[in-house]
Motif scaffolding. Structure first.
Motif, PDB file in Angstrom:
ATOM      1  N   VAL A   1       5.970  10.239  -0.161  1.00 47.80           N
ATOM      2  CA  VAL A   1       5.147   9.037  -0.247  1.00 47.80           C
ATOM      3  C   VAL A   1       6.011   7.827   0.077  1.00 47.80           C
ATOM      4  O   VAL A   1       7.134   7.690  -0.429  1.00 47.80           O
ATOM      5  N   VAL A   2       5.491   6.965   0.939  1.00 48.09           N
ATOM      6  CA  VAL A   2       6.202   5.763   1.377  1.00 48.09           C
ATOM      7  C   VAL A   2       5.480   4.540   0.817  1.00 48.09           C
ATOM      8  O   VAL A   2       4.260   4.424   0.926  1.00 48.09           O
ATOM      9  N   GLU A   3       6.238   3.642   0.213  1.00 48.65           N
ATOM     10  CA  GLU A   3       5.692   2.390  -0.331  1.00 48.65           C
ATOM     11  C   GLU A   3       5.732   1.331   0.771  1.00 48.65           C
ATOM     12  O   GLU A   3       6.807   0.898   1.190  1.00 48.65           O
ATOM     13  N   LEU A   4       4.559   0.897   1.231  1.00 44.56           N
ATOM     14  CA  LEU A   4       4.452  -0.007   2.378  1.00 44.56           C
ATOM     15  C   LEU A   4       4.310  -1.462   1.932  1.00 44.56           C
ATOM     16  O   LEU A   4       3.800  -1.751   0.843  1.00 44.56           O
TER      17      LEU A   4
ATOM     18  N   ASP B   1       0.865  -1.182   0.000  1.00 50.16           N
ATOM     19  CA  ASP B   1       0.000   0.000   0.000  1.00 50.16           C
ATOM     20  C   ASP B   1       0.901   1.231   0.000  1.00 50.16           C
ATOM     21  O   ASP B   1       2.135   1.123   0.022  1.00 50.16           O
ATOM     22  N   ARG B   2       0.288   2.408   0.022  1.00 52.56           N
ATOM     23  CA  ARG B   2       1.039   3.657   0.009  1.00 52.56           C
ATOM     24  C   ARG B   2       0.469   4.594   1.063  1.00 52.56           C
ATOM     25  O   ARG B   2      -0.720   4.545   1.386  1.00 52.56           O
ATOM     26  N   MET B   3       1.321   5.466   1.592  1.00 48.69           N
ATOM     27  CA  MET B   3       0.879   6.536   2.494  1.00 48.69           C
ATOM     28  C   MET B   3       1.834   7.705   2.330  1.00 48.69           C
ATOM     29  O   MET B   3       2.947   7.556   1.807  1.00 48.69           O
ATOM     30  N   GLU B   4       1.393   8.866   2.770  1.00 49.82           N
ATOM     31  CA  GLU B   4       2.256  10.039   2.768  1.00 49.82           C
ATOM     32  C   GLU B   4       2.562  10.430   4.209  1.00 49.82           C
ATOM     33  O   GLU B   4       1.661  10.450   5.048  1.00 49.82           O
ATOM     34  N   VAL B   5       3.820  10.713   4.487  1.00 54.14           N
ATOM     35  CA  VAL B   5       4.262  11.193   5.798  1.00 54.14           C
ATOM     36  C   VAL B   5       4.809  12.600   5.606  1.00 54.14           C
ATOM     37  O   VAL B   5       5.614  12.842   4.693  1.00 54.14           O
TER      38      VAL B   5
END
Length: 594
Positions: free
Chosen positions: A509-512, A492-496
């Motif tokens: 954006v971090v690739e989880l 999944d992806r998220m932004e920190v």
């Protein structure tokens, strides 16, 4: 919270049926905000949107305001929240004086508008004109025409009136060389007033203390008389020769310049529709002395650090001492005398040679009436007594220069998270889950789908002052270490993002994956990103994202306010958009060195 009230957009303002209608705000407030900087900013945004009438949500009745039981998310009362009350007074003036439709730019430029100013960093609302000087906390501003002043109202100290107390005061010109002074008792918050309420809990205290006051007004000069006016007040202080200084206790007074002839002012004289001697305030709290203090999360080895605490007492205490030692070491605790530093504040500096890597602990002993009590436990005696049994101490980590700075921890920061409101929002749920190791916790969030607007989900965290002690050490060449994983999917992806006090957000954006990983992100890779306004501004049609312009090439680390964790439809291609998306965030660490 200033970005949350920067703009008030009305999506239907151009409807033909709405164009000729009055615009009214039925109720407004800065819920759960203790600061005194919000109300004038709200008044400004209302006027920019064209509103003609606005009412604040709830004023706390005096008899129960000590516990804030009327509606705990709101808290406004002249006696118990003096700075907020003065801020509200300033907001009233701002609403009346700010032209409808006037624009003053975007935050942070909008902090100044006309004669008004708000400041989050200073916890301050301010109005400065030729005739009025109003401020919600100590102010460094100088009125442009001191000889023209007619009204002064504030809390704390300014160029016109220096006062150590924490209550509000009002100084109004009655005649040439004659002024009415109204001073309210000290107010001290000893517990969080926004938690579950109870009439048995005294969250805020009123304390009648006699304190020095200095007034610097050309119309009064440095030599004037002070005559009490309110019922039961027989305090007639002498003014220091040529100094404009006197001791004042709560009440109403008429100040008269030396040699000034004037009519006989009495408590029954009506001025501006009210009796000159009108004054109402509750009696002084009978609660025992309390010490209010929050220790820093960590300090740097080899550097002195200051310990500051509020000693809330009915009368001045005899003395205050700090007892400090290194945990795990031997020997007697070091005793340091704490010096007065304000209304209730005492402070002292722990010497650098005592600040070594590891853990230090300390306690504050208060001496009054021949007795000592030691806090945080309010234990009888002090640590030098042979029979002292207290075991409660504040503890602080001591770390080496250049050590990583913990910005977020799933266990430590449970109370430092801002959540979106579930109403009219993307469907989501949050939870606290086990982290990468058994003793660690993580904050988990899952969005069911991005179909409803704003097609975006975010959590924000904030850094209390005690966690900001080492931010000035950090270098722009450092890096973030982010411990996170996907929830419910293999990837999944998220932004920190790092959030600054100026409303800017710098993210990546971090690739989880569905296993815990530590991601290392150089600060140079962070880019400007919109700030989610949380808690979501109400009504729901108000702006959700704030985009600010900045001349900086990266985040100002010394001015970090917190973090933002987000997911949105913009992060995914159509094929990956369907279904739930989630993340768990365990830790975010700032490596301050390049």
């Amino acid at each position: 919270m200033l970005p949350n009230v920067d703009r008030y957009t009305i999506p239907y303002e151009d409807f033909a049926e709405c164009r000729d209608k009055a615009r009214m705000v039925y109720e407004f407030d800065a819920a759960d905000v203790a600061g005194s900087y919000m109300y004038p900013a709200m008044a400004r945004s209302f006027r920019t949107a064209g509103f003609q009438f606005a009412t604040q949500f709830a004023y706390d009745p005096l008899a129960i305001a000590y516990a804030n039981t009327e509606y705990q998310t709101h808290f406004l009362n002249l006696v118990y929240t003096p700075s907020k009350a003065i801020s509200f007074m300033i907001a009233g003036a701002a609403f009346r004086q700010t032209p409808r439709g006037a624009s003053y730019g975007r935050y942070p430029e909008s902090e100044r508008f006309g004669p008004f100013r708000v400041s989050y960093a200073e916890d301050l609302s301010e109005m400065v004109t030729d005739t009025a000087f109003l401020y919600s906390n100590s102010s460094g501003s100088v009125p442009p025409s001191p000889t023209e002043l007619r009204h002064v109202a504030g809390v704390g100290t300014s160029s016109v009136l220096a006062y150590e107390g924490t209550g509000a005061y009002f100084l109004d010109r009655l005649d040439d060389g004659v002024w009415r002074l109204e001073v309210y008792p000290d107010a001290a918050w000893v517990e969080d007033p926004f938690t579950r309420p109870s009439l048995a809990r005294e969250a805020a205290r009123v304390l009648w203390r006699t304190r020095p006051m200095r007034i610097t007004l050309p119309d009064l000069g440095a030599d004037f008389s002070v005559e009490p006016m309110n019922a039961g007040n027989d305090h007639r202080p002498a003014v220091g020769a040529g100094a404009g200084t006197f001791d004042v206790r709560p009440g109403v007074y008429v100040l008269t310049r030396a040699g000034t002839a004037h009519p006989a002012w009495t408590p029954e004289t009506v001025v501006g529709g009210r009796r000159l001697g009108a004054f109402v305030a509750p009696p002084s709290s009978e609660a025992p002395t309390a010490v209010v203090h929050t220790p820093p999360a960590e300090v740097r080895a080899g550097q002195p650090f200051r310990v500051r605490a509020d000693v809330v007492s009915r009368t001045a205490v005899d003395s205050v001492a700090l007892f400090v030692r290194r945990v795990g070491g031997w020997g007697r605790m070091l005793r340091l005398t704490m010096e007065p530093a304000g209304a209730f504040a005492y402070q002292v500096q722990v010497p650098a040679e005592r600040v070594r890597e590891g853990l230090v602990e300390y306690a504050v002993s208060v001496y009054e009436g021949g007795e000592a009590r030691t806090f945080p436990g309010s234990e009888l005696g002090d640590p030098y007594r042979w029979d002292f049994t207290g075991r409660g101490f504040w503890q602080v980590r001591v770390v080496a220069a250049g050590a990583p700075i913990l910005l977020f921890d799933g266990r430590r920061d449970l109370e430092h998270v801002l959540y979106p409101h579930p109403w009219e929002y993307v469907r989501f749920h949050t939870d606290i889950v086990t982290g990468s190791e058994p003793e660690r916790l993580a904050l988990s969030a899952v969005v069911q789908d991005f179909t409803p607007p704003p097609h975006h989900f975010a959590l924000r965290t904030f850094l209390p002052e005690g966690q900001r002690t080492r931010l000035s050490e950090a270098s722009s060449g450092g890096a973030l270490r982010i411990g996170a994983r996907a929830v419910g999917r293999a990837s999944d992806r998220m932004e920190v993002a790092l959030v600054g006090r100026d409303g800017t957000a710098w993210g990546t954006v971090v690739e989880l994956t569905d296993t815990w990983r530590e991601f290392v992100i150089p600060l140079s890779e962070l880019r400007p990103t919109p700030l989610a306004l949380l808690p979501r501004p109400y009504p729901q049609f108000l702006p959700y994202l704030l985009e600010t312009t900045t001349t900086h090439e990266g985040p100002l680390l010394a001015e970090l306010d917190g973090l933002q964790f987000s997911v949105g439809a913009n992060l995914f291609q159509d094929a990956d958009l369907e279904g739930a998306h989630g993340f768990a965030i365990e830790r975010v660490v700032l490596d301050p060195q390049p």
